[in-house]
Write an enzyme that holds these catalytic residues in place. Structure first.
Site, PDB file in Angstrom:
ATOM      1  N   TYR A 137       6.589  26.105  79.708  1.00 32.49           N
ATOM      2  CA  TYR A 137       6.717  27.464  79.660  1.00 32.49           C
ATOM      3  C   TYR A 137       6.194  28.172  80.871  1.00 32.49           C
ATOM      4  O   TYR A 137       5.246  29.224  80.714  1.00 32.49           O
ATOM      5  CB  TYR A 137       6.024  28.057  78.345  1.00 32.49           C
ATOM      6  CG  TYR A 137       6.844  27.614  77.129  1.00 32.49           C
ATOM      7  CD1 TYR A 137       8.053  26.731  77.255  1.00 32.49           C
ATOM      8  CD2 TYR A 137       6.187  27.997  75.802  1.00 32.49           C
ATOM      9  CE1 TYR A 137       8.384  26.092  75.941  1.00 32.49           C
ATOM     10  CE2 TYR A 137       6.735  27.583  74.535  1.00 32.49           C
ATOM     11  CZ  TYR A 137       7.717  26.494  74.788  1.00 32.49           C
ATOM     12  OH  TYR A 137       8.370  25.894  73.362  1.00 32.49           O
ATOM     13  N   ASP A 219      10.182  12.011  70.753  1.00 31.09           N
ATOM     14  CA  ASP A 219      11.064  11.557  69.720  1.00 31.09           C
ATOM     15  C   ASP A 219      10.777  10.734  68.791  1.00 31.09           C
ATOM     16  O   ASP A 219      10.873  11.022  67.195  1.00 31.09           O
ATOM     17  CB  ASP A 219      12.212  11.167  70.336  1.00 31.09           C
ATOM     18  CG  ASP A 219      11.972  10.076  71.388  1.00 31.09           C
ATOM     19  OD1 ASP A 219      10.840   9.828  71.636  1.00 31.09           O
ATOM     20  OD2 ASP A 219      13.080   9.427  71.934  1.00 31.09           O
ATOM     21  N   ASP A 247       5.795  23.138  64.316  1.00 29.98           N
ATOM     22  CA  ASP A 247       6.651  23.761  63.315  1.00 29.98           C
ATOM     23  C   ASP A 247       7.233  22.653  62.284  1.00 29.98           C
ATOM     24  O   ASP A 247       7.747  22.757  61.153  1.00 29.98           O
ATOM     25  CB  ASP A 247       7.900  24.408  63.905  1.00 29.98           C
ATOM     26  CG  ASP A 247       7.829  25.986  64.172  1.00 29.98           C
ATOM     27  OD1 ASP A 247       6.384  26.231  64.179  1.00 29.98           O
ATOM     28  OD2 ASP A 247       8.502  26.743  64.759  1.00 29.98           O
TER      29      ASP A 247
END
Length: 355
Positions: A137, A219, A247
């Site tokens: 980010y 993953d 999340d």
């Protein structure tokens, strides 16, 4: 006794509703424990952006600097692009105040239905430590050839040794207080520069602590957090990977509505910020049915950070008690209560417990 100055930013949508819940609970709880919070209420929001062109004033960060903590409801609203609301408020606060730790506890609470089989959900109690200031980010990048057939976009990830070392130290210190295990999310088989660097620095740093550190590709780790979540203790991730995994883990616990988070400057030089994970939820805003638990649990984390340990413990016990009973849970987690009823139940529990 703790005395603190806290900036309250309700924000948008259900953020205002859950902020009201947190302040109502604290108004009853803190006098019972001898603690005190002096509130500064700030109307920084997408509504402000639409009327004044900015989510917060030019001197906003200076104003927040005068406080011990920030309690945030939620930011985001239709008509204001997400990158505008994020970069107009949350990210400037996180980066100016060196809140390089994003901390998200994950527990399957008694009474809250998990989408997993009961045998898989049993005993889930982990902590996600997300690097919060650099990584994927970054602000480095841009667009080339806008409006042409060769239009391109570039985004540069930034991983510094300082940044990786300090988040790895924090994760190791937390793991030593828990069960002594860290799993670090990586993708070093496909991202050939930043991720091997991340792996090397995390391994070097955590080797100085009494912890076991392993690495999982993001993953595979996402799948294992669903298939075997109780195996994990502390999960360490870069800015992007930690964001995704936290999340996912909240979903494993039954609802993102109960998920808390803290944006922490561990040095205490700057104020830290506490916020529920759920967002502004425009679809249910104003209906009085928002789940306040994510905000209340974030408030627990704020109280712990401020040194109000007894108040934090009483509030966490009250949250757990209300979650056990469908009559004091909101509909998103299989209950029949509205926001006000949950708030009243929590107040009732803390009042009895403190007495």
């Amino acid at each position: 006794m703790t005395s603190a100055r806290v900036a309250a930013i309700p924000g948008d949508g259900i953020g205002t509703e859950v902020m009201d819940s947190a302040k109502a609970v604290l108004a009853r709880l803190l006098p019972l424990t001898g603690d005190n919070i002096a509130w500064t209420d700030l109307d920084w929001s997408c509504e402000r952006y639409l009327t004044e062109g900015a989510l917060m004033p030019d001197d906003g960060l200076g104003l927040l600097r005068e406080h011990d903590a920030v309690l945030l409801g939620a930011v985001g609203w239709p008509g204001v692009p997400d990158h505008v609301s994020l970069w107009g408020l949350l990210i400037p606060i996180r980066r100016m105040f060196q809140q390089y730790v994003n901390l998200r506890p994950v527990r399957v609470m008694e009474g809250v239905p998990s989408p997993l089989r009961p045998d898989l959900a049993e005993g889930v109690d982990l902590l996600i430590v997300r690097e919060n200031s650099e990584g994927e980010y970054s602000e480095i990048g841009g667009r080339f050839g806008a409006g042409t057939p060769v239009e391109s976009a570039f985004q540069q990830s930034v991983f510094t040794r300082t940044g990786v070392e300090r988040i790895a130290r924090f994760a190791a210190e937390r793991a030593e207080r828990r069960r002594g295990r860290i799993v670090a999310a990586t993708k070093s088989n496909g991202i050939i520069h930043t991720m091997p660097f991340w792996d090397e620095v995390v391994a070097e740093t955590t080797a100085h602590y009494s912890v076991e550190t392993t690495f999982e590709h993001i993953d595979a780790l996402a799948a294992k957090l669903v298939l075997h979540p109780a195996r994990y203790d502390v999960v360490l991730g870069s800015n992007l990977f930690g964001d995704i995994l936290s999340d996912l883990a909240a979903g494993v616990c039954g609802s993102i509505g109960i998920a808390p988070s803290a944006n922490v400057d561990p040095t205490g030089t700057y104020p830290s910020m506490f916020e529920p994970v759920h967002g502004s939820a425009p679809d249910i805003a104003g209906r009085g049915i928002a789940n306040p638990v994510g905000m209340l649990w974030s408030t627990v984390m704020m109280l712990e950070h401020l040194g109000a340990a007894r108040a934090a413990g009483l509030l966490m016990e009250a949250i757990a008690e209300t979650l056990r009973d469908p009559a004091t849970r909101t509909a998103d987690i299989g209950g029949t209560a509205d926001t006000a009823a949950v708030t009243d139940a929590v107040i009732s529990h803390v009042t009895r417990s403190a007495a």
